[in-house]
Every structure is written in structure tokens, then in C-alpha cells.
Design a protein around this motif. Sequence first.
Motif, short mmCIF file in Angstrom:
data_model
loop_
_atom_site.label_atom_id
_atom_site.label_comp_id
_atom_site.label_asym_id
_atom_site.label_seq_id
_atom_site.Cartn_x
_atom_site.Cartn_y
_atom_site.Cartn_z
N ARG A 28 -26.33 -5.32 10.15
CA ARG A 28 -25.11 -5.77 10.84
C ARG A 28 -24.58 -4.61 11.68
NH1 ARG A 28 -22.36 -10.30 7.77
NH2 ARG A 28 -24.02 -11.09 6.46
N PRO A 29 -24.59 -4.76 13.01
CA PRO A 29 -24.15 -3.68 13.90
C PRO A 29 -22.74 -3.17 13.58
CG PRO A 29 -25.25 -5.40 15.16
CD PRO A 29 -25.10 -5.92 13.76
N SER A 30 -21.85 -4.05 13.11
CA SER A 30 -20.47 -3.64 12.82
C SER A 30 -20.40 -2.56 11.75
CB SER A 30 -19.63 -4.84 12.38
OG SER A 30 -20.15 -5.40 11.18
N CYS A 73 -26.46 -3.09 4.97
CA CYS A 73 -26.15 -3.71 6.27
C CYS A 73 -26.04 -2.67 7.38
CB CYS A 73 -24.85 -4.51 6.20
SG CYS A 73 -24.91 -5.95 5.12
N ILE A 74 -25.90 -1.39 7.03
CA ILE A 74 -25.73 -0.34 8.04
C ILE A 74 -27.06 0.05 8.69
CG2 ILE A 74 -26.06 1.74 6.62
CD1 ILE A 74 -23.55 2.89 7.93
N SER A 75 -28.15 -0.29 8.04
CA SER A 75 -29.45 0.21 8.47
C SER A 75 -30.30 -0.86 9.16
CB SER A 75 -30.23 0.76 7.26
OG SER A 75 -31.53 1.13 7.64
N SER A 76 -30.84 -0.49 10.31
CA SER A 76 -31.75 -1.42 11.00
C SER A 76 -33.07 -1.55 10.25
CB SER A 76 -32.02 -0.92 12.43
OG SER A 76 -32.59 0.37 12.40
N TRP A 77 -33.29 -0.64 9.27
CA TRP A 77 -34.47 -0.76 8.40
C TRP A 77 -34.23 -1.77 7.29
CZ3 TRP A 77 -39.01 1.45 9.58
CH2 TRP A 77 -39.01 2.52 10.49
N GLY A 78 -32.97 -2.07 7.05
CA GLY A 78 -32.63 -3.01 5.99
C GLY A 78 -32.93 -4.44 6.39
N VAL A 133 0.84 -1.20 0.00
CA VAL A 133 0.00 0.00 0.00
C VAL A 133 0.87 1.25 0.00
CG1 VAL A 133 -1.68 1.35 1.32
CG2 VAL A 133 -1.96 -1.13 1.13
N ILE A 134 1.88 1.26 0.87
CA ILE A 134 2.77 2.41 0.98
C ILE A 134 3.53 2.66 -0.32
CG2 ILE A 134 4.86 3.28 2.15
CD1 ILE A 134 3.78 1.78 4.69
N ASN A 135 3.93 1.54 -0.99
CA ASN A 135 4.67 1.65 -2.24
C ASN A 135 3.76 1.75 -3.47
OD1 ASN A 135 7.21 1.50 -0.95
ND2 ASN A 135 7.07 -0.73 -0.84
N LYS A 136 2.46 1.84 -3.21
CA LYS A 136 1.45 1.98 -4.27
C LYS A 136 1.54 0.84 -5.30
CE LYS A 136 1.03 6.93 -3.67
NZ LYS A 136 1.09 8.28 -4.24
N GLN A 137 1.71 -0.39 -4.76
CA GLN A 137 1.78 -1.58 -5.60
C GLN A 137 0.45 -2.35 -5.60
OE1 GLN A 137 5.09 -3.54 -3.65
NE2 GLN A 137 6.54 -2.78 -5.17
N ILE A 138 -0.53 -1.81 -4.93
CA ILE A 138 -1.82 -2.49 -4.83
C ILE A 138 -2.92 -1.46 -5.07
CG2 ILE A 138 -1.92 -2.20 -2.33
CD1 ILE A 138 -3.34 -4.85 -2.15
N LYS A 139 -3.92 -1.84 -5.83
CA LYS A 139 -4.97 -0.90 -6.22
C LYS A 139 -6.23 -1.02 -5.36
CE LYS A 139 -3.40 1.72 -9.47
NZ LYS A 139 -3.38 3.18 -9.24
N LEU A 140 -6.57 -2.24 -4.96
CA LEU A 140 -7.78 -2.44 -4.14
C LEU A 140 -7.46 -3.32 -2.95
CD1 LEU A 140 -9.01 -2.84 -7.44
CD2 LEU A 140 -10.99 -2.20 -6.06
N LEU A 141 -7.96 -2.93 -1.78
CA LEU A 141 -7.79 -3.72 -0.57
C LEU A 141 -9.15 -3.92 0.07
CD1 LEU A 141 -5.79 -5.08 1.40
CD2 LEU A 141 -5.76 -2.93 2.68
N TYR A 142 -9.56 -5.19 0.20
CA TYR A 142 -10.85 -5.54 0.79
C TYR A 142 -10.68 -5.79 2.29
CZ TYR A 142 -13.02 -6.07 -3.80
OH TYR A 142 -13.54 -5.83 -5.05
N VAL A 143 -11.60 -5.27 3.08
CA VAL A 143 -11.51 -5.42 4.53
C VAL A 143 -12.92 -5.44 5.12
CG1 VAL A 143 -11.32 -2.93 4.87
CG2 VAL A 143 -10.45 -4.48 6.63
N ALA A 144 -13.10 -6.23 6.19
CA ALA A 144 -14.37 -6.24 6.91
C ALA A 144 -14.40 -5.08 7.90
CB ALA A 144 -14.54 -7.57 7.66
N PRO A 145 -15.58 -4.57 8.27
CA PRO A 145 -15.65 -3.44 9.21
C PRO A 145 -14.90 -3.73 10.51
CG PRO A 145 -17.81 -3.89 8.26
CD PRO A 145 -16.92 -5.01 7.82
N GLU A 146 -14.96 -4.99 10.97
CA GLU A 146 -14.33 -5.35 12.23
C GLU A 146 -12.81 -5.20 12.21
OE1 GLU A 146 -18.14 -7.70 11.73
OE2 GLU A 146 -16.42 -7.17 10.48
N SER A 147 -12.22 -5.25 11.00
CA SER A 147 -10.76 -5.17 10.89
C SER A 147 -10.24 -3.77 10.60
CB SER A 147 -10.27 -6.14 9.78
OG SER A 147 -10.60 -7.47 10.10
N LEU A 148 -11.12 -2.79 10.50
CA LEU A 148 -10.69 -1.44 10.16
C LEU A 148 -9.72 -0.86 11.19
CD1 LEU A 148 -13.86 0.34 8.72
CD2 LEU A 148 -11.68 0.00 7.57
N SER A 149 -9.91 -1.25 12.46
CA SER A 149 -9.05 -0.71 13.51
C SER A 149 -7.59 -1.11 13.31
CB SER A 149 -9.52 -1.20 14.89
OG SER A 149 -9.52 -2.63 14.93
#
Length: 706
Positions: A154-156, A145-150, A108-124
Motif C-alpha cells: 500500500r503506497p500510503s 503493507c509498507i514494502s513492495s516486496w510484500g 488526547v490532551i487531557n489523557k483520557q484516551i489510551k489508544l487512537l487508531y488512524v489510517a496513514p492517509e489521516s495522519l496529516s
Amino acid sequence: MLHIELQDKLFPTLKKYFGYDSFRDQQQSIVESVLSKNDNLVIMPTGGGKSICFQLPALLFEGLTLVISPLIALMKDQVDGLNANGISANFFNSSQESLEQTKIFEKVINKQIKLLYVAPESLSLLQNILTENYISCIAIDEAHCISSWGHDFRPSYQQLGFLKKVLPNTPIIALTATADKATRTDILEQLNISNATQFLSSFDRKNIELEVRPANDRVLQIIKFIRKKPHEAGIIYCLSRKSTEQLATKLQQNGISAVAYHAGLNFEERTKAQENFIYDKIQVVCATIAFGMGIDKSNVRWVIHYNMPKNIEGYYQEIGRCGRDGLPANALLFHSYADVIQLRKFMNGASNEEVQLAKLERMKQFSEATTCRRKILLSYFGELLSENCENCDVCKNPPQFFNGTIIAQKALSVISRLKEIEAVGTVIDVLRGAHNATILEKGYNQLKSHGVGSDISWRDWQQYIIQLINQGYCEIAFHKNNALQLTDFSKKVLFEKEVVELTKPIEVQEQKNVQTAPKVAKAKKDSLFERLRKLRQEIALSENIPAYLVFSDATLKEMERARPMCEADFLEISGVGQRKLEVYGEDFIAEIVAFSNEKIKTHKKKDTYKVTYELYKEGLSIDEISVKRNLKATTIFSHLAKLYSDGKAINIYDFITKEEVVKVRKAKEKLESPQALKPYFEYFEEKIAYFKIRLALTIIDSEGSV
């Protein structure tokens, strides 16, 4: 307005990496909006092409596009697809070793990757790179998933509002296939992107045929359905874990390749089931709703709901997992009141019980409809159809109404004489004149109306009573053991001669002997599509990737139609990008040419290499072989690499120096042995040609196998 330099790169990038010559629907407007660094909310049906809306901009942004995704399986599938297209992508989660995580950070730092997938729980865990020095765009997939109306809260996901505060100048694109108006508003507010541009695509998936059947002999109907589609993959959704296992076992007993998938299985079992399905080793998955979210398996041809879904959003999302390639697909739903009762029990005591019950009622109304189902489905999401779809069971077989007043009077009379305390089953038994233990024990055989409806079958009575419930002539008292009770409307039928209109019950042909396979629709063995499909499967197995990542069914169909016989024509096929031309083009062209010449060869790959080898032994140069075979020089070099690895007498160092091999070997160690050639090409700043990299890797692999 989008900068002219970026504008000029849109279509070449789309073709090179994704193989498409044009955008679909609103894709171009969305991509341009993202590249203009606007926030965006994209509501687009499953299979509508949501991923390209952030994957293509990611290739044109300088830094990283961070993709928030709810499931690890979803991430892996997306990353595999991107890598297959020559795009540098990875996923990040807490289960990875620290060394692996460190290497991702370095990329990421060397800009060798274009997309990084991550779950909300791993953002920290990504605090070090959550700055605008590294992040150019944030994509939030499955944003509902963010909405309790949905329908899949998912609380995360509710923590994601901080991203706009930390990265105020970074564009956020939120994407989902299913969100009603209330959910859309909630998404914007919680993500702090209230001024986002909203893109609402049509929810109409015209290629999916919609059908609802009563849940009589579901297993027999499903077996019959699948046997008519012997080579077509499908998903069957069940309400419980037990149902998935029982159904999978019954299908296996009838010679159908099936597996169960649910949360009760351990991680390894779930992963194996999912991968076997993705890799076409299993035809059918019997699953709870946890299966399939974001899985981009484009050749799923049908989805069956063994039980009724709890809401229209869930139903729509689940049927959207078939026919993603735009080819014809089937969605079959089995409807029963037992499912409705069970779902109501599940919702009892939920924090948003009232909302859930209201959405269940809409789902029930859809299932019981006698009007075009697609009109009902689309109107739920605010989209109106002026004409009937002609691709649902109601449109294809319009119901026939008849005067059912006498039938209604008989049913309501029995309910009254049973003092409104018995459920549907007992009411029908009295109507039919049954003498089972319950009837005799309670003395119901002595009732005046016992047997008054003996001329109508049990199943037909069941459907007639459901219609009476739908029309309000009687109701189910769920709080009184599901007893059937009369309503104010009942009196009009019993005492005021009100006419009741009913529809003829749907007739389901029973299969007398399931073990005896009926005639099935067999794919034409001599069709070009079948030949290409088998070639695709061989390549997929040899490369250990899902078949649809080689080419989709839709792309194979296009090849069958256009029959490209040179590389220029092959590149014109929708779904064929530059990398796939280089990797797979020669094999598919050879198959198409052979088919067109009516020469069936079982070892096409071997034959074409043999032709190149014979010309090489004759002393012809690479350019001379290329001209003689009407193939690119790069393809000839790939032949020589394969011949060399097979032990043929190829003077490989005539085409590459030992110093270049050493350089590639060192690069391989640094690049963690990637399969794609593009990372090497970029590593060497485009100073070593693709064909030399391929030859060097062949030499290195051959030396390693000695």
C-alpha cells in the motif's frame, strides 16, 4: 531492564483487562521491550496475540499509543474489543464530523484516551498532537503493507518513515503476520528503525488442518463441507467479484446463510455484510481478499479458497483468519490450472511482475505437493519442521505411487500427434476418444491414438497430465493459448523407456442431489457449551456487540471444562477479566450451576432476579442477600438496578442520594454516554462506587424513558 514498578504491573494488568493469567510465547519479552522504549519488529502469526503486544503497554504508558491501521473496519473492530474490556480507545478518520474530531483531540490532551487508531492517509490531520508531549508509543499494524516486496503493498504506508524523525524518542512497534526476509529488511529501512529488536514467533498454527483438493465440482464439495458444520462460521475466498456473488447465491439456494463481499459493493452494503458476519447473523461470507484483514472474529472455524491465492503470504494470512481462539479449524484450498493461468494474466505488466510470478510458482508448488504441506508452508518463512505435521491431507492420506509409464507414453504421444498446438482439454478428449464438434471439425478422430486412453476417466486424465507437467515431461505454453508442448524429458519416456511414477488421483464423492440435505453433525443440544453459547448470543444481541466480544469459544470451552460456580473460580478462567466478571459473571455462573444441577430453565436471568427480589421484599439487607445467595454485593446491586428499571417496587434512593444522581447525569453529558462504568469511576476520581454509578444510570435511563 524494565523498571521494577512497571514489571509488577504486567500480570495484574493482563488479567484485569484481557482476562489472561499468563503471556503467550514471546509476548512478555515484546511488551517489556516496548515499555523499555525500544523500537521493535514483531512477526507473529494471525491469532498469535499481536494486539496485546502494544495494547497492554498502552495501558501502562502515561500518554497516547497511536496505532496505524490500513482499514476502517479493522479499527472499529479493535476499538469495540478494547471498549468491551473497559479500555478507553477510539479511532480517527476524515469521515468524522469536525466536532467529533475536536472531542477526540480534547481527550488526547487531557489523557483520557489510551489508544487512537488512524489510517496513514489521516495522519496529516493529527499534526497538533504528533508531539512527544502526547504520544508515548506508535504501533504500525499490518506493517508488510509498507514494502513492495510484500504481498499487500500500500503506497500510503511508505510515508510512515517520517514518524521516527518527528518523534525520535518515541518507541515504534511494527507488527505483521506475514513477512519473508526481504520484506522484513524493507520494513526496518523504510520506518527508519534499523536497530529495532526483532521478534520472530513460530508460524506454525497447529490447530488448522490444511487440505488441498482438485477443483472438480467445487460448489458441490463446498455445500457438502458446510452442511457438516451447521453452526460454524467460515469465509470463502474467490478470485473475482462475480464468483463471490454466484457462489453466495448457490449457497443461499441450498439453505446456507451466505453473503457476498467485494469492492464493487457500496460502503453501506460492505459494512452490512461484514457486521452481519461479525454478529453471527450470517454463517458464510464469500469474499475477495479485501475481506477479513484484522477482523478479530475469534470463532471463524474454517476458511475455503475457491480459487488459488497468488502467493503463500496471502494464503497464510487468509487461513489465519480461522481458529484464532486456538480450537480446531479447517483450511481447504481448491487448486486448478485455470486459476494459475488467470493469475498470470493479472500479473502481466506489473511493476514487480518477476517477483509476483516467482511467488505464484511457489504457491503452485505448495498446492501440488505430495509431501507434508505444513513443512512447505513453514519453510517458506524460514522455519523448518523436523517431523511431518500429521494434520494435513498429505500426512493423513499419503499418496500411493505406481508405475505410470504407459499412461505417460499415451499422453505424450497424443500431444505429439496434435503437433503441440492444443490445450489440456482437447488432449484429454482425443485420449478419451471423444466425438465432439472440435474433434470432428479438426479431424482428430482420424488420429491413430484417438481413444487410446478411453479406459481412464476425464478427471483422472486431468490429474495425470498435471503430474506430468509438474515432473517436467510436458509444459504449458501460456503464450500459445495454453497449448501442451513436449520437453527434453519427453523423449526419455517415448524413446528411452524411462519409468514415470504417478500417484492415484484423489477421489471426490459426488453428491447426487444437492437439494436433499445429507446428515449433518449436529451440536449436542444438552451440552454446557451449547447452553453457554446461546446465553452469549442473547447477551450479544441485547448489547448489540459481536458474540466473541462477550467471550471467545475457547473461553466457553474452558468454562465447560472447569465449571466455575462462584465468582472467585469464574475469574480464574482464561479470558475472564475483572470487567467481564462484573458485567457477565452472574449470568454465566447461574447457567453453569443450573446445568450442573440438571435443571433446564429457559429464563435463567429472570429467575435469578426474582430470587433477589423475593429476599429484598422480605426485608433482608444487601449484605444478608449477598451471603444467602453466595454472590457479591455488587451483583445484588445490579439485580436491584434491573428490577427497578423493570418497574418493580425498589426504594432505589435507599442506596444512592439524589445529589449523586445529579453528578452522574452531568458526567454522562460530558462523557458522551459511554456504556462502560470505568470512565465514570475515573471521572469521579474513584470517589463514587461502581454500584452507585450503575444505580444512578438506571434512574437516569428510567426517567428518560417515561
